[in-house]
Design an enzyme around this catalytic site. Structure first.
Site, PDB file in Angstrom:
ATOM      1  N   GLY A  71       0.814  -1.211   0.000  1.00 16.08           N
ATOM      2  CA  GLY A  71       0.000   0.000   0.000  1.00 16.08           C
ATOM      3  C   GLY A  71       0.848   1.261   0.000  1.00 16.08           C
ATOM      4  O   GLY A  71       0.528   2.244  -0.669  1.00 16.08           O
ATOM      5  N   THR A  72       1.945   1.234   0.739  1.00 22.84           N
ATOM      6  CA  THR A  72       2.803   2.410   0.839  1.00 22.84           C
ATOM      7  C   THR A  72       3.368   2.796  -0.524  1.00 22.84           C
ATOM      8  O   THR A  72       3.314   3.962  -0.926  1.00 22.84           O
ATOM      9  CB  THR A  72       3.955   2.133   1.840  1.00 22.84           C
ATOM     10  OG1 THR A  72       3.379   1.839   3.111  1.00 22.84           O
ATOM     11  CG2 THR A  72       4.886   3.322   1.954  1.00 22.84           C
ATOM     12  N   ASN A 151      -7.854   4.134   8.671  1.00 24.29           N
ATOM     13  CA  ASN A 151      -7.271   2.979   9.343  1.00 24.29           C
ATOM     14  C   ASN A 151      -7.440   3.017  10.858  1.00 24.29           C
ATOM     15  O   ASN A 151      -7.480   1.979  11.505  1.00 24.29           O
ATOM     16  CB  ASN A 151      -5.781   2.837   8.985  1.00 24.29           C
ATOM     17  CG  ASN A 151      -5.032   4.140   9.048  1.00 24.29           C
ATOM     18  OD1 ASN A 151      -5.392   5.110   8.379  1.00 24.29           O
ATOM     19  ND2 ASN A 151      -4.002   4.188   9.854  1.00 24.29           N
ATOM     20  N   GLN A 179      -7.917   0.117   3.568  1.00 24.88           N
ATOM     21  CA  GLN A 179      -8.783  -0.313   4.683  1.00 24.88           C
ATOM     22  C   GLN A 179     -10.232  -0.572   4.264  1.00 24.88           C
ATOM     23  O   GLN A 179     -11.044  -0.960   5.098  1.00 24.88           O
ATOM     24  CB  GLN A 179      -8.764   0.735   5.803  1.00 24.88           C
ATOM     25  CG  GLN A 179      -7.436   0.827   6.546  1.00 24.88           C
ATOM     26  CD  GLN A 179      -7.158  -0.348   7.470  1.00 24.88           C
ATOM     27  OE1 GLN A 179      -8.059  -1.084   7.851  1.00 24.88           O
ATOM     28  NE2 GLN A 179      -5.905  -0.533   7.847  1.00 24.88           N
ATOM     29  N   SER A 199      -3.582  -3.128  -0.493  1.00 17.07           N
ATOM     30  CA  SER A 199      -2.491  -3.897   0.111  1.00 17.07           C
ATOM     31  C   SER A 199      -2.979  -5.317   0.400  1.00 17.07           C
ATOM     32  O   SER A 199      -4.064  -5.511   0.945  1.00 17.07           O
ATOM     33  CB  SER A 199      -2.048  -3.234   1.417  1.00 17.07           C
ATOM     34  OG  SER A 199      -1.079  -4.036   2.060  1.00 17.07           O
ATOM     35  N   HIS A 201      -1.742  -7.630   2.515  1.00 16.14           N
ATOM     36  CA  HIS A 201      -1.698  -8.184   3.879  1.00 16.14           C
ATOM     37  C   HIS A 201      -2.839  -7.701   4.772  1.00 16.14           C
ATOM     38  O   HIS A 201      -3.003  -8.185   5.892  1.00 16.14           O
ATOM     39  CB  HIS A 201      -0.318  -7.966   4.521  1.00 16.14           C
ATOM     40  CG  HIS A 201      -0.045  -6.598   5.040  1.00 16.14           C
ATOM     41  ND1 HIS A 201      -0.282  -6.247   6.347  1.00 16.14           N
ATOM     42  CD2 HIS A 201       0.471  -5.495   4.452  1.00 16.14           C
ATOM     43  CE1 HIS A 201       0.085  -4.985   6.530  1.00 16.14           C
ATOM     44  NE2 HIS A 201       0.538  -4.505   5.390  1.00 16.14           N
ATOM     45  N   CYS A 324       1.684   2.126  13.173  1.00 18.43           N
ATOM     46  CA  CYS A 324       2.811   2.959  12.761  1.00 18.43           C
ATOM     47  C   CYS A 324       3.162   3.989  13.819  1.00 18.43           C
ATOM     48  O   CYS A 324       4.298   4.382  13.952  1.00 18.43           O
ATOM     49  CB  CYS A 324       2.497   3.677  11.462  1.00 18.43           C
ATOM     50  SG  CYS A 324       1.675   2.602  10.289  1.00 18.43           S
TER      51      CYS A 324
HETATM   52  C1  LIG Z   1      -1.659  -0.551   6.061  1.00 16.12           C
HETATM   53  C2  LIG Z   1      -1.981   0.703   5.334  1.00 16.12           C
HETATM   54  C3  LIG Z   1      -1.120   1.221   4.361  1.00 16.12           C
HETATM   55  C4  LIG Z   1       0.231   0.635   4.082  1.00 16.12           C
HETATM   56  O1  LIG Z   1       0.172  -0.579   3.392  1.00 16.12           O
HETATM   57  P1  LIG Z   1       1.479  -1.519   3.382  1.00 16.12           P
HETATM   58  O2  LIG Z   1       1.120  -2.621   2.437  1.00 16.12           O
HETATM   59  O3  LIG Z   1       1.662  -1.988   4.790  1.00 16.12           O
HETATM   60  O4  LIG Z   1       2.594  -0.685   2.884  1.00 16.12           O
HETATM   61  C5  LIG Z   1      -1.507   2.350   3.684  1.00 16.12           C
HETATM   62  N1  LIG Z   1      -2.687   2.940   3.937  1.00 16.12           N
HETATM   63  C6  LIG Z   1      -3.547   2.477   4.855  1.00 16.12           C
HETATM   64  C7  LIG Z   1      -4.848   3.172   5.077  1.00 16.12           C
HETATM   65  C8  LIG Z   1      -3.220   1.342   5.582  1.00 16.12           C
HETATM   66  O5  LIG Z   1      -4.061   0.895   6.514  1.00 16.12           O
END
Ligand SMILES: *Cc1c(COP(=O)(O)O)cnc(C)c1O
Length: 388
Positions: A71-72, A151, A179, A199, A201, A324
């Site tokens: 996601g990042t 999130n 999310q 994302s 995971h 985080c």
């Molecule tokens: C977890 C999350 C991310 C980051 O995703 P990763 O795959 O862990 O890099 C970005 N945005 C939101 C809203 C998230 O909950």
């Protein structure tokens, strides 16, 4: 000891079917999908199938999916890639105060490149108001990036309305849907967005893989240079085990979403009702416009960290906000943006439900929280039970 995992907003356990597909990919389908021989063609088939499954989950065409490291990276690619590509047209970007750091910090980086950023406020429920958005629009606005679901508090943003207004002015729209995907129906055409981050995971897939949906025709510069993979937009040999796992997780999420959303909404509301029956508790976020997995509450006169540790000792995994920012004693910037006073925001607890969550677990957790909060408050010099 009983173990209860209520931190699905931070990450989810990998589905056994996902793990099995990943192991088969590692052991039996090791080819490079760019190779022309049989091993390569075999891998390419798995790549295509995963792309089709991920696209189907969000109503996209497979060729509009770019696999990323999560996601990042998807957020970074969308924001930096579009802003840099549109620079000649304008230098103004709109976001909100409750975005994930992957969006907020990327916008800050853009500011250093000479872009102007408007950070929209949110109301007490954590929602952006469409009139604030309209007022922020400028001639130079080239990109809007506002998350679909938050999130920390689970609040769902009015993305459809925002996108409609932005598109009428030719502005590109990105939403971080990490999310919301797999929790509520997400369809890129229904929402009307140009870019959307996912994302794996967070939907029972592996870590280190995700994707950016990019609507056909959207101008975007790549973040990296190298091979021609992912339609020239994301070079490097594909993370095949991750992509295959993501594909299976996406197929399962699409299939189970309606029933799971219904089941988790009931459990969420059972948990919320139980918490609100305790003294000096307030629910954070929107009462109804929130994802099915999220409960976030403040416990007056209690430190979130103390509550977390006490829960952990009883086998309950929760969060004091987002993972985080965990470990820091600063109150959550999301709660502060919602107007919650810092001393109350410090007592926040996020419980995020998931596939393994049962009614029995919810009732157990409620019992433990009642016990722990009573003990912690008895130690707090600030608490006066007569005042509530
Ligand atoms: C977890 C999350 C991310 C980051 O995703 P990763 O795959 O862990 O890099 C970005 N945005 C939101 C809203 C998230 O909950």
């Amino acid at each position: 000891m009983k173990q209860v995992y209520l931190d699905h907003g931070a990450t989810t356990p990998v589905n056994p079917d996902v793990a099995a597909a990943m192991i088969a990919c590692l052991q039996d389908h090791f080819g490079n999908p760019s190779s022309l021989h049989g091993f390569g063609r075999d891998a390419k088939q798995f790549l295509d199938e995963a792309r089709t499954n991920v696209a189907a989950l969000i109503g996209a065409h497979p060729e509009e999916i770019i696999f990323t490291s999560g996601g990042t990276e998807a957020d970074n690619m969308a924001i930096l890639g579009v802003a840099r590509a549109m620079r000649k047209k304008g230098n103004h970007v709109i976001t909100s105060a409750v975005e994930h750091h992957a969006v907020l910090d990327t916008c800050l980086a853009l500011q250093k490149e000479g872009f102007e950023i408007t950070v929209l406020p949110v109301d007490a429920y954590g929602q952006v108001h469409i009139d604030d958005f309209e007022r922020a629009l400028r001639e130079e606005t080239v990109l809007v990036t506002i998350m679909h679901a938050n999130n920390e508090v689970g609040t769902i943003q009015p993305i459809k309305e925002i996108a409609r207004m932005a598109k009428a002015k030719g502005i590109i729209v990105h939403t971080d849907a990490v999310q919301s995907v797999g929790k509520i129906p997400v369809d890129v055409n229904e929402l009307g967005v140009d870019l959307l981050s996912v994302s794996a995971h967070k939907i029972y897939g592996p870590k280190g893989i995700g994707c950016l949906y990019v609507r056909k025709g959207t101008k975007m510069l790549p973040l990296m240079y190298g091979g021609g993979q992912e339609r020239q937009r994301r070079p490097g040999t594909e993370n095949m085990p991750g992509i295959v796992g993501f594909g299976v997780a996406a197929a399962i999420a699409a299939r189970e979403l309606p029933a799971e959303m219904d089941r988790l909404t009931k459990l969420r509301d059972r948990l919320i009702a139980g918490l609100l029956a305790l003294p000096a508790v307030r629910l954070n976020g929107h009462p109804t416009e929130r994802v099915s997995i999220n409960v976030n509450a403040c416990f007056h006169y209690i430190e979130g960290e103390a509550l977390l540790l006490a829960l952990d000792m009883r086998g309950i995994a929760a969060s004091s906000g987002s993972a985080c920012s965990a470990g820091s004693m600063d109150p959550s910037y999301v709660l502060l943006a919602m107007g919650i006073p810092p001393e109350i925001a410090r007592g926040s607890l996020r419980l995020t439900l998931g596939r393994g969550t049962t009614a029995e677990q919810i009732d157990y957790v409620l019992g433990v929280i009642a016990e722990i909060t009573e003990k912690l408050r008895a130690m707090s010099p600030l608490y006066n039970p007569n005042k509530g």
